[in-house]
Design a protein around this motif. Structure first.
Motif, short mmCIF file in Angstrom:
data_model
loop_
_atom_site.label_atom_id
_atom_site.label_comp_id
_atom_site.label_asym_id
_atom_site.label_seq_id
_atom_site.Cartn_x
_atom_site.Cartn_y
_atom_site.Cartn_z
N PRO A 155 48.06 36.07 36.59
CA PRO A 155 46.70 36.54 36.30
C PRO A 155 45.98 35.51 35.45
CG PRO A 155 48.34 37.82 35.11
CD PRO A 155 49.08 36.91 36.02
N LEU A 160 40.82 39.83 31.76
CA LEU A 160 41.34 40.10 33.08
C LEU A 160 40.29 40.80 33.93
CD1 LEU A 160 44.26 39.44 33.85
CD2 LEU A 160 44.81 41.83 33.50
N TRP A 164 42.28 43.72 38.86
CA TRP A 164 43.37 42.78 39.09
C TRP A 164 44.65 43.50 39.49
CZ3 TRP A 164 45.16 37.97 39.69
CH2 TRP A 164 46.52 37.78 39.52
N GLU A 165 45.31 43.00 40.50
CA GLU A 165 46.66 43.43 40.78
C GLU A 165 47.40 42.26 41.43
OE1 GLU A 165 46.95 45.97 44.55
OE2 GLU A 165 45.04 46.61 43.68
N ALA A 166 48.65 42.15 41.14
CA ALA A 166 49.43 41.05 41.69
C ALA A 166 49.57 41.22 43.20
CB ALA A 166 50.82 41.03 41.04
#
Length: 445
Positions: A155, A160, A164-166
């Motif tokens: 990230p 952030l 956001w997500e991986a």
RNA sequence: GCACCCGUAGCUCAGCUGGAUAGAGUACCUGACUACGAAUCAGGGGGUCGCACGUUCGAAUCGUGCCGGGUGCACCA
């Protein structure tokens, strides 16, 4: 095009002219952003203007382009399709409108470029990279070098993004070539990122055999420089250098008052309005009186003024004055062809004002070399101003000290030396203005 | 937080592949048109080159750190 775009166009064209003058074989290319989802947005925006042309209320929702420049597109669509697309689903018209809108936009851009004296050798379509295997080919090239992999990005540091997500993505290992992070070439939905066709475009250039590349971009693309350089290094095995020139914003003024340009409402000051008012020569020169990465203030009032406030006229005036002197000298019975001037005895020039002009003239080759090497055409503009200034000073000296006038009836040898000097000034000015794409006027009455 | 760009005269900016008293425009003040185009020119005041270290015989220029401003910062173009 609005005036912001113009700076990049003028800068690029002047840089190309500079490199050509320095002996390079230059190709000017315009990369058409006619691919990707932005064109869908354009098409949808145009569709709303099409509805508007039929007297319906356009629904220009968040995310569409609100600019007035699409109104004519809507009208042209009405002309072509009548009311056959009204209330039809997107699936019916989207593809047609994509093409129609981009074609119309490009026509407009070509017209604007012509108005400012910019001629492109190649218009390269981003769209032509899709579905033709070109993007795949470029990425295969990187893959073969072990620079493509599936992975999850860290990230971003700092704050952030909220959503956001991986995610596992297809990444280009640009860190290998100095970038700060590896960059995705595929989106999570499997489509290409904007970066992918850009890689393919540069790969295409490398494949076409260019041994040096220059991109001219808006300064808001600064974050993009490292990854693109990394890509070109990788694609060309570090053999093809890429220089990326970022052009800062143009701020418009009128008599010192800022000209409001609301980007959100799409109310740009159009290039054609500027050129209509002040002309292509003035527009170009002023755009080049600032370093490309420095913001530029463009004042309409000053651009229209024909005085020392306006550097273009100052330089052109010097050129015109030289030609005027040459004419006068001819009338006075002096032979002032370049061939005759070659025989002039330059050792007769010894007044400080003459010598300082000689000195300035002697800087010209060196200046050209530096300007070409650093890709900075603005240096030419500044130099021309200084050269013109030295010339004006010398000419004016003749008003105060008659023996300093260029034409000395009693002394042809002296006259010839001085005329050879100022003829050289005219040659340099004409060459310099030519590089910048500005007309070296012979007279300005 | 990270990256890139910028910080030079009151204002807008050049100069930065290191080199002599740091330049121009503008603004302010004072002058120059019977004569090669006055759309021009001359003179004057105005600067710790953001700050501090460092490299060097020599730094506005190169390096490091800091301060101040701009821009950008997964999957958007």
């Amino acid at each position: 095009m609005h005036v912001g775009h113009t700076r990049g166009a003028v800068f690029g064209d002047a840089l190309a002219g500079l490199l050509e003058f320095a002996g390079y074989d230059v190709t000017r290319e315009y990369y058409i952003n006619d691919g990707g989802t932005q064109v869908d947005v354009l098409a949808r925006s145009a569709y709303e203007r099409y509805r508007e042309a039929h007297g319906l209320e356009p629904e220009i929702v968040e995310g569409l382009y609100p600019g007035d420049y699409l109104i004519p597109v809507g009208e042209a669509l009405k002309e072509k399709y009548g009311d056959s697309l009204i209330d039809q689903p997107e699936s019916v018209w989207l593809e047609d409108l994509r093409e129609f809108s981009t074609d119309m936009m490009m026509d407009s851009i070509r017209t604007d470029l012509a108005a400012i004296g910019v001629t492109m050798d190649v218009f390269f379509s981003e769209k032509s990279l899709y579905g033709t295997g070109k993007i795949e080919a470029a990425l295969d090239n990187l893959d073969a070098k072990g620079l493509i992999y599936q992975g999850v990005l860290e990230p971003p540091k700092g704050k952030l993004p909220e959503d956001w997500e991986a995610r596992e993505q297809t990444l280009f290992k640009s860190t290998e070539y100095g970038d700060d992070a590896d960059r995705p070439v595929k989106k999570s939905d499997g489509g290409w990122t904007y970066f992918a066709p850009d890689i393919a475009y540069h790969f295409d250039k490398v494949e076409r055999g260019f041994d040096e590349l220059i991109d001219v971009l808006g300064a808001d693309h600064g974050g993009y420089v490292k990854r693109m350089k990394a890509a070109v290094s990788a694609l060309s095995d570090s053999k093809v250098p890429l220089d990326i020139k970022l052009c800062q914003l143009v701020k418009l003024y009128k008599n010192g008052e800022p000209f409001k340009m609301s980007k959100r409402a799409g109310n740009f000051v159009l290039l054609r309005d500027v050129v209509e008012q002040v002309g292509a020569d003035v527009t170009r020169f002023i755009m080049l009186t600032r370093k490309n990465d420095a913001p530029l203030d463009f004042d309409f009032a000053k651009a229209l003024e024909q005085s020392k406030d306006n550097p273009v006229f100052y330089v052109q005036y010097a050129h015109a004055r030289v030609n005027s002197v040459l004419t006068k000298a001819g009338e006075a019975g002096l032979e002032v062809s370049d061939k005759a001037l070659e025989k002039a005895d330059m050792s007769l020039l010894n007044h400080p004002a003459e010598l300082s002009l000689v000195q300035k003239l002697a800087e010209w080759p060196r200046l050209l070399e530096i300007a070409a090497k650093t890709h900075e055409p603005h240096r030419i503009a500044f130099y021309l101003y200084e050269l013109a200034s030295d010339f004006h000073a010398l000419q004016h000296l003749g008003k105060i000290e008659p023996e300093m006038r260029f034409i000395q009836a009693a002394n042809p040898a002296q006259s010839l030396a001085r005329i050879a000097l100022i003829r050289a000034v005219a040659v340099a000015i004409a060459a310099g203005l030519g590089i910048l794409g500005v007309t070296p006027a012979k007279e300005m009455r």
